[in-house]
Design an enzyme around this catalytic site. Structure first.
Site, PDB file in Angstrom:
ATOM      1  N   THR A 161       0.814  -1.214   0.000  1.00 27.41           N
ATOM      2  CA  THR A 161       0.000   0.000   0.000  1.00 27.41           C
ATOM      3  C   THR A 161       0.844   1.259   0.000  1.00 27.41           C
ATOM      4  O   THR A 161       0.498   2.260  -0.636  1.00 27.41           O
ATOM      5  CB  THR A 161      -0.932   0.012   1.230  1.00 27.41           C
ATOM      6  OG1 THR A 161      -1.840  -1.086   1.144  1.00 27.41           O
ATOM      7  CG2 THR A 161      -1.722   1.303   1.325  1.00 27.41           C
TER       8      THR A 161
ATOM      9  N   THR B  19       0.730  -4.533   4.079  1.00 32.76           N
ATOM     10  CA  THR B  19       0.358  -4.894   5.451  1.00 32.76           C
ATOM     11  C   THR B  19      -0.340  -6.241   5.566  1.00 32.76           C
ATOM     12  O   THR B  19      -0.304  -6.864   6.626  1.00 32.76           O
ATOM     13  CB  THR B  19      -0.562  -3.820   6.057  1.00 32.76           C
ATOM     14  OG1 THR B  19      -1.769  -3.728   5.297  1.00 32.76           O
ATOM     15  CG2 THR B  19       0.132  -2.468   6.090  1.00 32.76           C
ATOM     16  N   ASP B  20      -0.984  -6.713   4.490  1.00 32.80           N
ATOM     17  CA  ASP B  20      -1.840  -7.892   4.636  1.00 32.80           C
ATOM     18  C   ASP B  20      -1.076  -9.156   5.017  1.00 32.80           C
ATOM     19  O   ASP B  20      -1.589  -9.991   5.771  1.00 32.80           O
ATOM     20  CB  ASP B  20      -2.638  -8.132   3.351  1.00 32.80           C
ATOM     21  CG  ASP B  20      -3.779  -7.134   3.187  1.00 32.80           C
ATOM     22  OD1 ASP B  20      -4.098  -6.447   4.173  1.00 32.80           O
ATOM     23  OD2 ASP B  20      -4.344  -7.042   2.081  1.00 32.80           O
TER      24      ASP B  20
ATOM     25  N   SER C 169       0.947  -7.343  -1.127  1.00 34.70           N
ATOM     26  CA  SER C 169       1.501  -8.438  -0.322  1.00 34.70           C
ATOM     27  C   SER C 169       0.627  -9.687  -0.343  1.00 34.70           C
ATOM     28  O   SER C 169       1.085 -10.769   0.012  1.00 34.70           O
ATOM     29  CB  SER C 169       1.750  -7.989   1.120  1.00 34.70           C
ATOM     30  OG  SER C 169       0.548  -7.784   1.824  1.00 34.70           O
TER      31      SER C 169
END
Length: 330
Positions: free
Chosen positions: A13, A86-87, A55
């Site tokens: 992101t 972040t995932d 990710s």
């Protein structure tokens, strides 16, 4: 004293801009650096572009690429910053924590919940915190995000939209950083961290990176009515380890239920497949010595995941399966 830091960019992101089908990573690591010019105060910064992916599209082979890139450059830099989506950041943090055991410099993973170019983005603050960790001299793998510094084997995303999306699970939070300037405060004293490391069978004094991974690890989340044959089907499909996300302290249904999992656990163990009991609870860990369903599962050969979050457990098991000595404990 000025440091020499390497920024490894992988997308996420933080590097996203809006495309025809939504946000997608397009910004390079060099562009991230130019947007936060105060990072130059850390010292000399080199950039390496490893990939540019959301990710959710990262695989264990990408963990290997990241670990190898850091290991190959380890003698050239005082620290590393890895920008990441972040995932699945928790899985990568866990993988690097174990793959780079004994590393003598800091490795800081970071990213953001809003793209760098978005109004009110958290990207700049998180980059400042990550570079502060990378320049700190505190060896090890960490995540720096939303003012928190978390050990790589304790990172878990607990919110899909909040800026403060991560928590430290099973380990004390390593430290904090100021969002305004990245000023760093370690909460776990170095001597306490070193002593705790002696209790971790994955910790050793010498840097001994490991890159081999056996991806044949499956995760089964129990729900009321789940069929034990799920485990058998996974073994038939060639998986070498099955992690069961059980209830509460990690127990599974026993003979008191028509969906008794114990015979399936015995069958898998007889076939050389590891069975590891985890928990669906966020905190508290697994305790197979408390309730009958845990005691019986352990008696049938199931292992306990302890207090590791799933994100650290999965890569740790993949590494263990790939070891020549066939390590049989989590």
């Amino acid at each position: 004293m000025k440091k020499h830091i390497c920024l490894l960019a992988t997308g996420g992101t933080i590097a996203c801009e809006k495309g025809a089908d939504g946000l997608r990573p397009v910004l390079t690591g060099a562009e991230l650096l130019r947007a936060v010019p105060e990072l130059a105060r850390c010292g000399e910064i080199d950039v390496s572009e490893l990939c540019s992916l959301d990710s959710s599209n990262l695989l264990p082979m990408h963990w290997q690429r990241m670990a190898q890139a850091i290991a190959e450059r380890c003698g050239q830099y005082d620290g590393f910053v890895l920008t990441h989506g972040t995932d699945t950041m928790g899985y990568t943090a866990g993988a690097l924590y174990y793959m780079l055991r004994g590393i003598g410099v800091p490795v800081a993973l970071t990213g953001s919940m809003l793209p760098l170019t978005a109004a009110g983005t958290d990207a700049r603050a998180n980059l400042r915190g990550a570079f502060a960790v990378a320049a700190s001299g505190r060896a090890g793998v960490y995540q720096a995000f939303a003012g928190r510094v978390i050990s790589g084997n304790a990172v878990k995303k607990v919110d899909s939209t909040a800026r403060d999306a991560f928590r430290s699970i099973g380990r004390p939070q390593a430290g904090t950083f100021a969002l305004a300037d990245g000023a760093l405060t370690w909460q776990v004293p170095e001597e306490a961290r070193t002593e705790a490391g002696k209790m971790d069978d994955e910790t050793q004094a010498a840097f001994a990176p490991q890159f081999a991974l056996d991806e044949r690890v499956a995760v089964v989340k129990l729900v009321p009515g789940a069929e034990p044959r799920l485990l058998t089907a996974l073994a038939d499909a060639g998986y070498r380890a099955v992690i069961i996300e059980g209830y509460g302290a990690g127990g599974v249904p026993t003979a008191a239920s028509p969906k008794n999992f114990l015979p399936a656990i015995v069958d898998l163990r007889a076939r050389g497949v590891r069975v590891i009991c985890a928990t669906q609870c966020t905190t508290g860990g697994v305790h197979l010595d408390t309730y009958e369903m845990g005691v019986l599962a352990a008696r049938c050969g199931a292992e306990s995941a302890g207090d590791l979050p799933l994100e650290a457990l999965v890569p740790r098991v993949m590494l263990a399966l790939a070891q020549a000595d066939g390590a049989q404990t989590v």
